[in-house]
Scaffold this active site. Structure first.
Site, PDB file in Angstrom:
ATOM      1  N   ARG A 205       2.734   6.151  10.847  1.00  0.00           N
ATOM      2  CA  ARG A 205       2.358   5.858   9.811  1.00  0.00           C
ATOM      3  C   ARG A 205       2.710   5.478   8.515  1.00  0.00           C
ATOM      4  NH1 ARG A 205      -1.009   8.937  12.486  1.00  0.00           N
ATOM      5  NH2 ARG A 205      -0.836  10.997  12.152  1.00  0.00           N
ATOM      6  N   GLU A 234      -4.420   4.587   3.106  1.00  0.00           N
ATOM      7  CA  GLU A 234      -5.883   4.061   3.641  1.00  0.00           C
ATOM      8  C   GLU A 234      -6.630   4.964   2.672  1.00  0.00           C
ATOM      9  OE1 GLU A 234      -4.976   5.642   7.966  1.00  0.00           O
ATOM     10  OE2 GLU A 234      -3.711   3.683   8.259  1.00  0.00           O
ATOM     11  N   HIS A 251      -6.226   1.313  12.022  1.00  0.00           N
ATOM     12  CA  HIS A 251      -5.975   2.069  12.827  1.00  0.00           C
ATOM     13  C   HIS A 251      -6.318   3.395  13.300  1.00  0.00           C
ATOM     14  CE1 HIS A 251      -3.734   7.061  11.049  1.00  0.00           C
ATOM     15  NE2 HIS A 251      -3.617   6.751  12.242  1.00  0.00           N
TER      16      HIS A 251
END
Length: 333
Positions: A205, A234, A251
């Site tokens: 993360r 993000e 991601h």
């Protein structure tokens, strides 16, 4: 019965269509209270924050996220309001392993590291961490592991791992409380301890690594290179950091078609069990084109430079690149 579904979850629509229920597909980031107030269930990804502001006053009894991570779900709220929730632990572990393996091969090809002489520090020893450690061993790397919740050979504390690893790879959930929070687990003090100027890889993360501290560490030469798939803030990522990293991707480390199909099937299993619905046929990922000829090189199946080049060309397309991800298989049948 009504189910609201993130429209970007691949491969799941044909199976859901066989359930005989009302299905509403929406962009995950835009799903709001009005969309879910008369829904019985939600199937989401990380962009939908499932909490009181979304669910208060709704009929929702069930929330599934087709992801390993679940920090976007307020689990306390779910339990207090008797809403069943589930995630998909391990669904894309082999996809992340493929991503990290390809990155390590590129690092070796570029002369940045010599795998058989390198120490790989694996932070987090869950589904993904175990696969990364096994993969590193198979490539001749020495492995050390940091995870306060397990007992395993090669376990060290985080300070030792930071000081003695040539590559550090993070595979932990994002937690902000408890005895071992992972928010900014890697921060400025961590970089000060990195005596061997390691390569840093984050596929967990974004908030696990302090991105501003990482940028400063790259400027100061405390980190040899960085490979970042998950970012703070993000999709509004730090573009200066993106320019400096060896590889920067949007991601998608876990975005193989195989991992996506695994998540779909885990969601369908649990959804049908909870609502006593007939289980439709298993989701199977699409095959590679007939024109694809595999020569045995793992980078032919997945080369992260393609994703990194696309993001570096157009950082503002972060969500577009994720939502319209190309077909990627872990194996060639």
């Amino acid at each position: 019965m009504k189910i609201v579904v993130d429209s970007k979850i691949p491969f799941i629509r044909p199976s859901l269509s066989q359930l005989g229920v009302e299905l509403v597909y929406l962009d995950g980031a835009s799903i709001g209270p009005e969309d879910v107030k008369d829904a019985d269930a939600l199937i989401v990804r990380t962009r939908t924050h499932c909490n009181a502001s979304l669910l208060d006053g709704s009929k929702v009894r069930y929330v599934a996220t087709a992801t390993i991570g679940f920090d976007h779900i307020d689990t306390d709220y779910m339990e207090k309001n008797h809403i069943r929730w589930m995630n998909c632990p391990g669904c894309n572990a082999s996809s992340v392993e493929q991503y990290v393996r390809s990155c390590l091969l590129l690092l070796q090809q570029s002369g940045i590291i010599r795998l058989q002489e390198a120490v790989l520090g694996v932070v987090g020893y869950g589904h993904v961490g175990k696969m990364i450690a096994a993969m590193g061993r198979s490539m001749g790397m020495k492995i050390q592991i940091c995870d306060p919740f397990v007992s395993v050979e090669g376990k060290v504390d985080i300070q030792t791992l930071e000081a003695t690893s040539d590559v550090i790879s993070y595979h932990v959930p994002l937690t902000r409380s408890g005895q071992h929070p992972t928010y900014h687990l890697c921060d400025g003090m961590s970089f000060d301890r990195m005596n061997r100027c390691p390569v840093l890889i984050n596929t967990s993360r974004g908030e696990v690594v302090d991105n501003l501290a990482l940028l400063q560490a790259l400027r100061q030469g405390k980190v040899r290179e960085a490979i970042i798939d998950t970012w703070e803030n993000e999709p509004n990522i730090n573009t200066e950091l993106l320019e400096k990293v060896y590889l920067g991707t949007p991601h998608i480390a876990g975005y193989s078609a195989d991992g996506k199909a695994n998540a779909d099937n885990m969601v369908l299993d649990d959804l049908c069990r909870f609502f006593s619905l007939p289980r439709p046929p298993k989701v199977v990922p699409p095959s590679l084109p007939d024109t694809f000829v595999y020569d045995g090189n793992p980078l032919q199946l997945y080369d992260p430079r393609i994703d990194s080049d696309a993001l570096k060309r157009s950082p503002s397309d972060f969500e577009l690149l994720r939502g319209n991800y190309r077909l990627r298989r872990e194996h060639h049948d």
